[in-house]
Structures are given as C-alpha cells and as structure tokens.
Design a protein around this motif. Structure first.
Motif, mmCIF file in Angstrom:
data_model
loop_
_atom_site.group_PDB
_atom_site.id
_atom_site.type_symbol
_atom_site.label_atom_id
_atom_site.label_comp_id
_atom_site.label_asym_id
_atom_site.label_seq_id
_atom_site.Cartn_x
_atom_site.Cartn_y
_atom_site.Cartn_z
ATOM 1 N N LEU A 170 0.572 -1.036 -0.026
ATOM 2 C CA LEU A 170 0.149 0.065 0.017
ATOM 3 C C LEU A 170 0.818 1.220 -0.104
ATOM 4 C CD1 LEU A 170 -3.065 0.876 -0.013
ATOM 5 C CD2 LEU A 170 -3.001 0.845 2.489
ATOM 6 N N ALA A 171 2.049 1.349 0.610
ATOM 7 C CA ALA A 171 2.581 2.372 0.824
ATOM 8 C C ALA A 171 3.568 2.592 -0.504
ATOM 9 C CB ALA A 171 3.985 2.151 1.531
ATOM 10 N N THR A 172 3.642 1.673 -1.248
ATOM 11 C CA THR A 172 4.434 1.698 -2.762
ATOM 12 C C THR A 172 3.365 2.439 -3.530
ATOM 13 O OG1 THR A 172 5.680 -0.290 -2.385
ATOM 14 C CG2 THR A 172 5.472 0.540 -4.678
ATOM 15 N N ALA A 173 2.152 2.088 -3.624
ATOM 16 C CA ALA A 173 1.140 2.576 -4.362
ATOM 17 C C ALA A 173 0.759 3.875 -3.948
ATOM 18 C CB ALA A 173 -0.108 1.725 -4.190
ATOM 19 N N THR A 174 0.972 4.348 -2.681
ATOM 20 C CA THR A 174 0.801 5.879 -2.111
ATOM 21 C C THR A 174 2.064 6.486 -2.915
ATOM 22 O OG1 THR A 174 -0.093 4.870 -0.074
ATOM 23 C CG2 THR A 174 0.674 7.290 -0.167
ATOM 24 N N ARG A 175 3.411 6.103 -2.942
ATOM 25 C CA ARG A 175 4.353 6.847 -3.303
ATOM 26 C C ARG A 175 3.986 7.099 -4.912
ATOM 27 N NH1 ARG A 175 9.263 2.984 -2.793
ATOM 28 N NH2 ARG A 175 9.998 4.362 -4.745
ATOM 29 N N VAL A 176 3.557 6.213 -5.706
ATOM 30 C CA VAL A 176 3.121 6.434 -7.054
ATOM 31 C C VAL A 176 2.423 7.400 -7.268
ATOM 32 C CG1 VAL A 176 2.336 5.106 -9.011
ATOM 33 C CG2 VAL A 176 3.832 3.971 -7.660
ATOM 34 N N VAL A 177 1.029 7.223 -6.443
ATOM 35 C CA VAL A 177 0.036 8.311 -6.570
ATOM 36 C C VAL A 177 0.631 9.826 -6.164
ATOM 37 C CG1 VAL A 177 -2.256 9.188 -5.246
ATOM 38 C CG2 VAL A 177 -1.837 6.833 -6.090
ATOM 39 N N GLU A 178 1.276 9.768 -5.045
ATOM 40 C CA GLU A 178 1.969 11.083 -4.739
ATOM 41 C C GLU A 178 2.826 11.718 -5.950
ATOM 42 O OE1 GLU A 178 3.485 10.250 -0.987
ATOM 43 O OE2 GLU A 178 1.478 10.648 -0.003
ATOM 44 N N SER A 179 3.480 10.742 -6.600
ATOM 45 C CA SER A 179 4.344 11.360 -7.508
ATOM 46 C C SER A 179 3.723 11.774 -8.659
ATOM 47 C CB SER A 179 5.400 10.505 -7.931
ATOM 48 O OG SER A 179 4.512 9.366 -8.829
ATOM 49 N N LEU A 180 2.283 11.553 -8.694
ATOM 50 C CA LEU A 180 1.686 11.861 -9.953
ATOM 51 C C LEU A 180 0.559 13.129 -9.742
ATOM 52 C CD1 LEU A 180 0.572 8.584 -11.541
ATOM 53 C CD2 LEU A 180 2.048 10.229 -12.814
ATOM 54 N N VAL A 181 0.040 13.060 -8.483
ATOM 55 C CA VAL A 181 -0.811 14.276 -8.283
ATOM 56 C C VAL A 181 -0.335 15.683 -8.286
ATOM 57 C CG1 VAL A 181 -2.330 15.101 -6.428
ATOM 58 C CG2 VAL A 181 -2.225 12.642 -6.788
#
Length: 332
Positions: free
Chosen positions: A79-90
């Motif tokens: 879940l933390a990895t998915a959060t990293r990817v989301v935060e890098s895009l928003v």
C-alpha cells in the motif's frame, strides 16, 4: 546494425530477487526497464545497473518516463508503494497518457481493493491492475536469440528461452489492451486476465500460497519438533516412503531468506480466508508466527545466493531451536 528501439519503458518497484528476474526478462524481450533506488543499498543499485536497468533519482522521474509500473515489494510495503506512485503523479506529472500500475504483491483481495480506492480517490491518471505472481523468479533456460531481427519467430524464441512464473491479472483494465505493445508485454510476462473484478487475482495468490507456503510452515514445525524428539530420521523415512519428503524438505530449506516477507503474507492469507472464505483466521496467523520465529533466528540473516545456514532440514531445525531457546532465556 543497431538494435531496435525499446517497445516501451517499464518501471519496477523494487529490484529484489523477483523484480530483478522480471526486469531481465523484459529487457531480453525489447522493453526498457527503470527503477528508483532511493533509500536502497549500494548493492541493490549495483545489481540494477549491472542488469542494464535505468536507475532514476525520484518517483516523479519514474512515473513521468514509464508507461507501466510493476509493484513487486514485500506485502507489508504494498500500500505504501502505491501511495508513493500516486503522490508522484498528483499535481506533478507531465504525462499525457494514463499510467498502468500493476500490483503484483501477495496481498488479500481487500488490500487490493483498498489500493484501487486510493487511486480512484486521488484522481491521478492511473489505471490499476490487480495481479499476482505464482512461481519462482524468471530465469533463462538457454541463450536467447542474439539476432537484431524483430520477426515474430525471433521474439517467440526469446520468450521460450525463459522459465517464467504465471502472472494472472484481474480488474477493469488489461495489459494486453495497451496500444502498440500491450499484447507483447502481456505475453512476455506470462499473464492471463482471469476476471473483471479487482481482488480476483490477489485472491488466487492467497489461495495458492496457502497450499505452498502454508505447507512449509507446517513442515517447519513438524521437522523442528521431530528433531527435538530425536525422531527426525524416522520421520524422513516415513515421508520418503510416501513420496512426501522431497517437497516438504525443499520448501523448508529454501524459505529462510524469504521468511520475513512471508510473515505478512500469512497474515494476508488469514484476512482473505476470514473475509472472503468465512473461516476463522487462527491457523494462518499461527503460520505468520512460525515465519516470524524463523526471521528472528539466525536463519533470518540468510541472503539468497549467499547461504550459510539452513540448507539442510537438520540445520533449519537446529537454528530454529537455538533461536527459540535464546528468546525463552531472555523472558525468564
């Protein structure tokens, strides 16, 4: 004659044993591979560079330059990895096309749905694919074709020269539907789309792992207890007579470097069986404790390719007994 241009750039988080194997498979089949090793050891960085993986300095760089990101991390980090990817895009991305994010981690269906919900709420340009990995890391069986030809025959040779795990996927989006290279990517990774529902692929992984790693947890307890009772040789003979020893021993001697990852995986199986199967989660929470005991013992220091202990059933039993005895003395 120059080599053909890569079909696409695929990001992998992270470059462990499985991630490295997948990266090498992709590179051998005309895909470029990139990763972000920030916070990782120099050994990991060197391993990535030696495999011709592009090492980028940030998640933003990764999400801006890759068409697909494969998440291959310990279950506790999914879940933390998915959060990293989301935060890098928003609010930060320069992307024109959506990014495909493929969660290949050993997690419960509810965890996969939680990841999908995170992505949906973020409104980031991401298409989520629920996936899993069944089997050992990709490894080459024989030399791949070195021809620069891009004919279907040569590409087929490149895939057939590899031993590959199965990577089922599910959800509303499919890798094969990506324009231009999607079908090639799906074929290279040995994927099959099994359901339109998020959670189906993750659930398949949980059910599969319960019969493999769950069996190993039972075997660890059986062999260690038998050793303490002085009947391990007799147990080996009885299991060998019934053609059950080889599988059990193979699982027990191979698991030490991965035990720390399997703690959370057993907990995710327990969650799956409770939420989706209606069973009490006790057995696999107990299995998680078995692998935690391994991780806390000297066996927990083992590294793949650099094994010192636990390469025989007898030594697994001895090391695990030693570790448990030390913990008992500390609590007295």
């Amino acid at each position: 004659m120059s080599a053909p241009a890569p079909l696409a750039k695929i990001g992998i988080l992270s470059i462990g044993d499985m991630g490295l194997g997948i990266a090498k498979l992709l590179i051998a089949n005309r895909f470029a591979v990139a990763t972000n090793c920030k916070g990782r050891s120099q050994e990991t960085i060197d391993r990535a560079q030696a495999a011709n993986i592009e090492v980028l300095k940030s998640d933003v760089a990764l999400t801006d330059t890759c068409s697909v990101i494969l998440s291959v991390v310990p279950p506790r980090d999914a879940l933390a990895t998915a959060t990293r990817v989301v935060e890098s895009l928003v609010g930060m991305t320069q992307r024109a096309a959506p990014l495909y994010f493929v969660d290949l981690n050993a997690v419960a269906p509810s965890t996969a749905r939680q990841t999908a919900e995170l992505i949906t709420k973020s409104r980031a340009p991401i298409r989520f694919v629920d996936g899993c990995i069944l089997g050992a890391p990709p490894s080459i069986k024989q030399a791949s074709s070195t021809s620069s030809s891009s004919t279907n025959e040569d590409e087929d040779k490149d895939v057939k020269s590899w031993s590959r795990p199965s990577m089922p996927t599910s959800g509303p989006h499919q890798l094969a539907s990506i324009p231009e290279y999607g079908e090639k990517l799906a074929a290279t990774l040995n994927t099959r789309h099994i359901s339109p529902d998020i959670g189906a692929a993750s659930g398949l992984k949980m059910c599969f792992a319960s019969t493999t790693k769950g069996f190993t947890a039972l075997a660890i307890q059986s062999f260690t207890t038998a050793a303490k009772l002085g009947v391990l040789d007799e147990l080996k003979q009885e299991l060998s007579d019934r053609h059950a020893w080889e599988r059990a021993a193979g699982g027990v001697t191979a698991m030490a470097p991965k035990a720390y990852r399997w703690v959370r995986e057993m907990e995710e199986i327990a969650l799956t069986f409770e939420e989706d199967g209606g069973f009490a989660p006790d057995s696999f929470r107990g299995a998680a404790k078995v692998f935690q005991a391994v991780a806390d013992s000297e066996l927990g220091q083992e590294k793949i390719g650099k094994r010192k202990r636990g390469t025989t059933v007898e030594d697994v039993a001895q090391a695990l007994s030693e570790g448990m005895d030390k913990r008992k003395k500390k609590t007295v």
